[in-house]
Design a protein around this motif. Structure first.
Motif, PDB file in Angstrom:
ATOM      1  N   THR A 105     -36.036 -19.368 -33.747  1.00 22.30           N
ATOM      2  CA  THR A 105     -34.717 -18.758 -33.689  1.00 22.30           C
ATOM      3  C   THR A 105     -34.866 -17.305 -33.211  1.00 22.30           C
ATOM      4  OG1 THR A 105     -34.963 -18.174 -36.009  1.00 22.30           O
ATOM      5  CG2 THR A 105     -33.646 -20.123 -35.521  1.00 22.30           C
ATOM      6  N   TYR A 106     -33.754 -16.717 -32.802  1.00 21.06           N
ATOM      7  CA  TYR A 106     -33.744 -15.295 -32.439  1.00 21.06           C
ATOM      8  C   TYR A 106     -33.132 -14.511 -33.596  1.00 21.06           C
ATOM      9  CZ  TYR A 106     -32.174 -10.912 -30.500  1.00 21.06           C
ATOM     10  OH  TYR A 106     -31.955  -9.585 -30.300  1.00 21.06           O
ATOM     11  N   PRO A 107     -33.696 -13.407 -34.034  1.00 19.93           N
ATOM     12  CA  PRO A 107     -34.967 -12.847 -33.581  1.00 19.93           C
ATOM     13  C   PRO A 107     -36.149 -13.607 -34.167  1.00 19.93           C
ATOM     14  CG  PRO A 107     -34.053 -11.493 -35.331  1.00 19.93           C
ATOM     15  CD  PRO A 107     -33.039 -12.541 -35.049  1.00 19.93           C
ATOM     16  N   MET A 108     -37.188 -13.719 -33.371  1.00 18.14           N
ATOM     17  CA  MET A 108     -38.406 -14.403 -33.783  1.00 18.14           C
ATOM     18  C   MET A 108     -38.982 -13.713 -35.007  1.00 18.14           C
ATOM     19  SD  MET A 108     -41.168 -15.227 -30.908  1.00 18.14           S
ATOM     20  CE  MET A 108     -42.135 -16.710 -30.930  1.00 18.14           C
ATOM     21  N   ASN A 109     -39.537 -14.479 -35.910  1.00 19.63           N
ATOM     22  CA  ASN A 109     -40.088 -13.865 -37.114  1.00 19.63           C
ATOM     23  C   ASN A 109     -41.478 -14.422 -37.352  1.00 19.63           C
ATOM     24  OD1 ASN A 109     -40.665 -13.153 -39.804  1.00 19.63           O
ATOM     25  ND2 ASN A 109     -38.479 -12.877 -40.187  1.00 19.63           N
ATOM     26  N   LEU A 110     -42.464 -13.536 -37.400  1.00 16.31           N
ATOM     27  CA  LEU A 110     -43.843 -14.004 -37.522  1.00 16.31           C
ATOM     28  C   LEU A 110     -44.175 -14.475 -38.927  1.00 16.31           C
ATOM     29  CD1 LEU A 110     -45.788 -11.392 -35.354  1.00 16.31           C
ATOM     30  CD2 LEU A 110     -45.157 -13.721 -34.760  1.00 16.31           C
TER      31      LEU A 110
END
Lengths: 251, 301
Positions: A105-110
């Motif tokens: 998904t946006y924003p990508m989350n590590l």
């Protein structure tokens, strides 16, 4: 390590430092990793903190330092498919030879893995293909959701990506616990690549899967940690010498 | 590719002999889009307007390479006509010049000029200019020509020696710069029609640029007249900056006094007209191409 195993694959290092790229570590192509850039600029490895324009600005600097092929980090497309369309235009004209687009998904989350709907992801892929000025600019897909959508979900996405014309697909967010599933997928898809990431499987297991290519962010981040430790040692040693000299001179 | 097409279009426009190319300096992407929409065939990204629009400061060598390059890049991306760049002095020594040329070429500019002022430079029509020895710019021009990747990325020399010395010295220097490899020549701030004619006579086979700054040192002449005189490019560097400042002040004074923009609306475009002009429909159409329904149909789901 990968060559010693007796099979050939395209090993793609993750780099961000112009000196290291110039030192031929880049080889024929390298991945300009947003995580590394975020670490350098923001003291935070969360790549989604970097906006498209900030990343593209960095890419333009690097573009002028090398003729190696640059795989740009398209994260998860910087919004919806419309945003991805304009993002790909910006990355291409900033010098990217390929753009790696993930299905998070946006924003990508590590730290917290969330995948977007397949229709949103394929919309972004199609938008990326349509946005290119140069048909030689490669769109690469990164599938991070094996732990969410399972083996069949991965296979379905690979099949759809092939139908859309995507040739270079890499699996990311791979965990040791899914070893058997991974072996199955790679056995069925000899063109599949993988991302070697800090919290995921190690190089031994990655090599055992015989992927077509490996994008390695793991080794660069490990090297960064060891470089920090080494530099810290040097600085402490220099401080000690300087302190002694000052004490000596003041006597 | 777009950059190739832009360089080719600019080269063609500069070297054809029929009429002078009217080039307008755009302070930003929006004004460049306006210029393109009314039929201008080339944009100039230049220092006077960029210093004003980005920094709110005069053209006195404070806008640096990074600011100038980024402004030019934004304009290049916004329009489909060639964008020529003001690269000032090249921003340092020959190493800087190489980087400057490579960078402007990489962002898709169609060419640039380099000038012989000492840094920090100033607008060519401001008092108090000083220039380097002519060999300095000659070497920069040769370096720029060697550094460019494409031969049709055009390099123009600019001399400011007219104000510091005289027209003969400006012409002498420009011949040296042309011999060093400059594709085009620009002599800044001639003071009369006779001087403009002298410049044209001195360079019968080299594309020349004339700079029409309002209230500047050079007499204002129509583009057609300058074209007949022998100039290939006629640029208006300050018109949009002055016009924007004028209308901004007028509208804001009225708003401050009345608390509304009602009286100023006669000098504005409407909401709908502006959205249409800026391309809202096109962006919406891009978004509409990738709705879940359209993608489901595409992949047969």
């Amino acid at each position: 390590m990968f060559q010693e195993r007796g099979f050939s694959m395209d090993y793609i290092p993750a780099l961000s430092d112009a000196f290291l790229i110039k030192a031929k570590l880049a080889g024929n192509r390298f991945y300009l990793d947003g995580q590394l850039i975020a670490g350098t600029l923001l003291e935070d490895d969360e790549k989604s903190l970097l906006s498209l324009s900030e990343y593209a600005n960095y890419l333009r600097y690097i573009r002028l330092t090398t003729t190696a092929q640059i795989i740009a980090d398209g994260q998860s497309g910087f919004g919806n498919p419309m945003n991805t369309y304009y993002a790909v235009q910006e990355l291409e004209r900033s010098g990217a030879n390929a753009i790696l687009l993930g299905d998070q998904t946006y924003p990508m989350n590590l730290t917290t893995l969330e995948v977007t709907s397949d229709l949103d992801f394929f919309g972004k892929i199609q938008a990326s293909l349509d946005a290119r000025e140069n048909p030689a600019t490669a769109i690469m897909a990164q599938l991070d959701g094996i732990s969410i959508y399972g083996v069949q979900g991965v296979q379905d996405r690979i099949d759809t990506l092939h139908r859309l014309g995507i040739q270079q697909i890499a699996l990311g967010a791979l965990q040791q616990a899914t070893a058997k599933q991974l072996a199955l997928i790679f056995a069925h898809n000899p063109d599949l690549g993988l991302l070697l990431q800090p919290e995921g499987i190690g190089p031994e297991m990655a090599a055992s899967l015989a992927p077509a290519f490996i994008i390695d962010t793991q080794v660069t981040l490990k090297a960064r940690t060891s470089y920090q430790a080494k530099l810290d040692q040097f600085i402490q040693a220099q401080r000690a010498i300087s302190t002694k000299e000052v004490a000596h001179e003041s006597r | 590719m777009k950059a190739d097409k832009m360089r080719q279009a600019f080269r063609q426009a500069v070297f054809q002999k029929q009429q002078a190319l009217a080039m307008i300096v755009a302070p930003d992407s929006l004004s460049a889009r306006v210029a393109e929409s009314v039929g201008f065939k080339a944009i100039f990204a230049a220092g006077y307007a960029t210093s004003a629009s980005n920094l709110g400061l005069p053209d006195r060598g404070i806008a640096d390479f990074g600011i100038m390059l980024n402004k030019c890049r934004e304009i290049v991306n916004a329009v489909n006509i060639p964008v020529f760049a003001d690269a000032d002095t090249g921003y340092g020594n020959l190493t800087n010049v190489r980087r400057t040329v490579r960078s402007y070429e990489a962002i898709g500019a169609c060419g640039l000029f380099l000038e012989d002022q000492k840094w920090p430079k100033r607008c060519g029509h401001m008092a108090g200019k000083s220039v380097e020895a002519p060999e300095v710019l000659a070497e920069k021009i040769a370096t720029a020509v060697a550094a460019r990747e494409h031969d049709d990325f055009l390099i123009m020399s600019r001399t400011d020696a007219r104000q510091v010395y005289d027209l003969d010295e400006a012409i002498r220097r420009s011949k040296l710069y042309h011999e060093a490899g400059a594709d085009m020549v620009f002599i800044e701030a001639p003071k009369s029609i006779a001087e403009l004619q002298q410049i044209a006579a001195a360079f019968p086979d080299v594309p020349l640029m004339a700079n029409m700054i309002e209230d500047g040192a050079t007499p204002s002449l129509p583009t057609q007249v300058l074209g007949q005189m022998g100039f290939s490019i006629v640029v208006h560097p300050t018109a949009l900056t002055y016009a924007q400042t004028f209308i901004d002040e007028k509208v804001l004074k009225n708003l401050k006094a009345t608390g509304t923009t009602d009286a100023a609306k006669a000098h504005m475009v409407t909401f709908d007209k502006f959205n249409q002009f800026i391309g809202l429909d096109k962006v919406n159409a891009v978004e509409a191409r990738y709705t879940p329904e359209k993608i489901a149909a595409l992949i047969g789901k």
